[in-house]
Scaffold this motif. Structure first.
Motif, PDB file in Angstrom:
ATOM      1  N   TYR A  45     -56.465  48.326  95.810  1.00  0.00           N
ATOM      2  CA  TYR A  45     -56.186  49.269  96.908  1.00  0.00           C
ATOM      3  C   TYR A  45     -56.108  50.694  96.374  1.00  0.00           C
ATOM      4  N   ASP A  46     -55.424  50.859  95.259  1.00  0.00           N
ATOM      5  CA  ASP A  46     -55.282  52.168  94.637  1.00  0.00           C
ATOM      6  C   ASP A  46     -56.629  52.685  94.152  1.00  0.00           C
ATOM      7  N   TRP A  47     -57.424  51.801  93.582  1.00  0.00           N
ATOM      8  CA  TRP A  47     -58.735  52.185  93.055  1.00  0.00           C
ATOM      9  C   TRP A  47     -59.706  52.544  94.179  1.00  0.00           C
ATOM     10  N   LEU A  48     -59.723  51.741  95.238  1.00  0.00           N
ATOM     11  CA  LEU A  48     -60.624  52.012  96.346  1.00  0.00           C
ATOM     12  C   LEU A  48     -60.291  53.319  97.058  1.00  0.00           C
ATOM     13  N   ALA A  49     -59.020  53.699  97.003  1.00  0.00           N
ATOM     14  CA  ALA A  49     -58.625  54.973  97.600  1.00  0.00           C
ATOM     15  C   ALA A  49     -58.960  56.161  96.706  1.00  0.00           C
ATOM     16  N   GLY A  50     -59.527  55.880  95.523  1.00  0.00           N
ATOM     17  CA  GLY A  50     -59.933  56.952  94.626  1.00  0.00           C
ATOM     18  C   GLY A  50     -58.806  57.562  93.841  1.00  0.00           C
ATOM     19  N   ARG A  51     -57.706  56.815  93.684  1.00  0.00           N
ATOM     20  CA  ARG A  51     -56.547  57.393  93.002  1.00  0.00           C
ATOM     21  C   ARG A  51     -56.688  57.351  91.478  1.00  0.00           C
ATOM     22  N   ASN A  52     -57.316  56.311  90.943  1.00  0.00           N
ATOM     23  CA  ASN A  52     -57.433  56.193  89.495  1.00  0.00           C
ATOM     24  C   ASN A  52     -58.537  55.210  89.142  1.00  0.00           C
ATOM     25  N   GLU A  53     -58.733  55.010  87.850  1.00  0.00           N
ATOM     26  CA  GLU A  53     -59.685  54.014  87.393  1.00  0.00           C
ATOM     27  C   GLU A  53     -59.138  52.617  87.671  1.00  0.00           C
ATOM     28  N   LEU A  54     -60.061  51.682  87.869  1.00  0.00           N
ATOM     29  CA  LEU A  54     -59.641  50.312  88.134  1.00  0.00           C
ATOM     30  C   LEU A  54     -58.992  49.726  86.885  1.00  0.00           C
ATOM     31  N   GLU A  55     -57.731  49.352  87.019  1.00  0.00           N
ATOM     32  CA  GLU A  55     -56.995  48.750  85.909  1.00  0.00           C
ATOM     33  C   GLU A  55     -56.052  47.699  86.477  1.00  0.00           C
ATOM     34  N   ILE A  56     -56.299  46.472  86.118  1.00  0.00           N
ATOM     35  CA  ILE A  56     -55.445  45.368  86.576  1.00  0.00           C
ATOM     36  C   ILE A  56     -54.757  44.781  85.357  1.00  0.00           C
ATOM     37  N   SER A  57     -53.462  44.965  85.293  1.00  0.00           N
ATOM     38  CA  SER A  57     -52.704  44.456  84.160  1.00  0.00           C
ATOM     39  C   SER A  57     -51.475  43.726  84.668  1.00  0.00           C
ATOM     40  N   LEU A  58     -51.421  42.442  84.409  1.00  0.00           N
ATOM     41  CA  LEU A  58     -50.263  41.659  84.838  1.00  0.00           C
ATOM     42  C   LEU A  58     -49.037  41.952  83.982  1.00  0.00           C
ATOM     43  N   LEU A  59     -49.234  42.693  82.887  1.00  0.00           N
ATOM     44  CA  LEU A  59     -48.108  43.021  82.010  1.00  0.00           C
ATOM     45  C   LEU A  59     -47.366  44.277  82.472  1.00  0.00           C
TER      46      LEU A  59
END
Length: 382
Positions: free
Chosen positions: A126-140
């Protein structure tokens, strides 16, 4: 609550068989079958408390972008002083019987672990699609609201430990205070996990009798006075303190204080939070209300309302001039209450239960899938 009573004295058996008694929602007992135990009813007091608490969470997040208005800033600090401790204390109270047994461990995975993964990915996308930042998915590194699920997973796993040691609350408090003396990093949002741990352990230690004390009329009057004084104090200190204290996530050096001052500040915050939690519980309705049933689905509102507040932020709605006025703040708060109520409703639960309460029988060993043939044992063969 959950009253305990001694077993009744044994009565002489009548000379004729007693007729079967049907309870609402249950099938009549067949002759020769053992009676089915009635399911323990939910206490409306706690469901009412959870629903009102989730409204505080939603309202608090809706005020976060309006802090240039004194009314919003004072209420924001007041709400943040105790809204998450309130949730955590109640969560700890209902975790008293948690064990590593198969059923409870599976529920921890499906109702906490899986939603954490799903919403960590969803919010990152959601954050990435809104153009807020690079796509980063980290469960940590929990994103936004998901930190609570991560913390809850760890707290539940630690439950048997706290139930075995002699002074659990004191030990948890020591760990919490020490955790803020150094930077532990952002992995699993560990400062919040350890820092808020004493509230969870406090919930584990509470008994039904403690909550009964808060239901007395005298306690209610004292609670109202305490909440009013707490709100007034928030308005007094709001321009004289760093609001990052109320997030429970930063070590002392990032807050610009030494360990001695920081520890004293944390102790004061713990004391204030516990007093405000108790005061809030005194005004919670004890009987069933129109919103009692919504208290069982507050996790839906917690995890879903972030998409609404983020959408308003991404579209720059929070920058509207009318919102940054007293009438605007009141309108935003009213909208937050409506949104929080809707997100606990049955239509939302039906649509989103796949993500928040998945069955996942296929993922566990020792569970028979619906419709599968029952294995034949020796007794069946005979």
């Amino acid at each position: 609550m959950f009253p305990t009573s001694s077993p009744p004295a044994q009565q002489p058996r009548p000379p004729w068989p007693a007729p079967p008694v049907d309870t609402p929602g249950s099938a009549p007992q067949a002759a020769g079958n053992a009676p089915t135990p009635r399911r323990k009813e939910r206490d409306p007091f706690f469901d009412n408390a959870k629903f009102l608490a989730i409204l505080l969470v939603v309202v608090g997040h809706s005020l976060a972008n309006l802090l240039d208005v004194p009314l919003a800033k004072g209420l924001y600090i007041f709400i943040y002083m105790f809204h998450m401790p309130l949730f955590i204390v109640i969560t700890g109270y209902f975790s008293r019987n948690w064990t590593f047994s198969g059923g409870k461990a599976r529920k921890l995975i499906t109702n906490v672990g899986v939603p954490y993964v799903v919403f960590e990915i969803a919010y990152s996308l959601y954050d990435w699609l809104a153009g807020r930042n690079e796509l980063e998915i980290s469960l940590l590194k929990p994103y936004f609201l998901t930190w609570f699920l991560c913390a809850l997973f760890m707290w539940r796993l630690s439950t048997p430990v706290w139930q075995q040691i002699r002074w659990p609350l004191a030990v948890a408090m020591v760990f919490s205070l020490l955790s803020y003396m150094s930077d532990l990093g952002s992995t699993f949002n560990i400062h919040r996990v350890i820092g808020l741990l004493p509230f969870y352990v406090l919930g584990l230690m509470l008994k039904p009798a403690h909550f009964e004390l808060l239901k007395r009329p005298a306690a209610r009057m004292a609670g109202i006075v305490t909440l009013v004084c707490g709100a007034g104090a928030a308005f007094v200190v709001m321009n004289h303190m760093n609001k990052d204290w109320i997030y429970w996530k930063d070590p002392h050096d990032e807050l610009g204080v030494g360990n001695l001052v920081g520890t004293l500040m944390r102790l004061g915050m713990f004391g204030c939070a516990i007093v405000l939690v108790a005061a809030f519980l005194t005004i919670v309705p004890q009987r069933r209300t129109w919103f009692t049933g919504l208290g069982a689905t507050t996790l839906y509102a917690y995890l879903l309302h972030g998409f609404v507040t983020r959408l308003l932020q991404f579209t720059d709605w929070w920058g509207a001039a009318w919102m940054h006025t007293v009438p605007g703040v009141l309108a935003v708060m009213a909208g937050a209450v409506v949104a929080g109520t809707f997100l606990c409703s049955k239509p939302v639960v039906r649509c989103m239960s796949w993500a928040l309460e998945p069955k996942m029988t296929w993922a566990f060993t020792g569970l028979r899938r619906p419709g599968a043939a029952r294995p034949v044992g020796r007794a069946d063969q005979r």
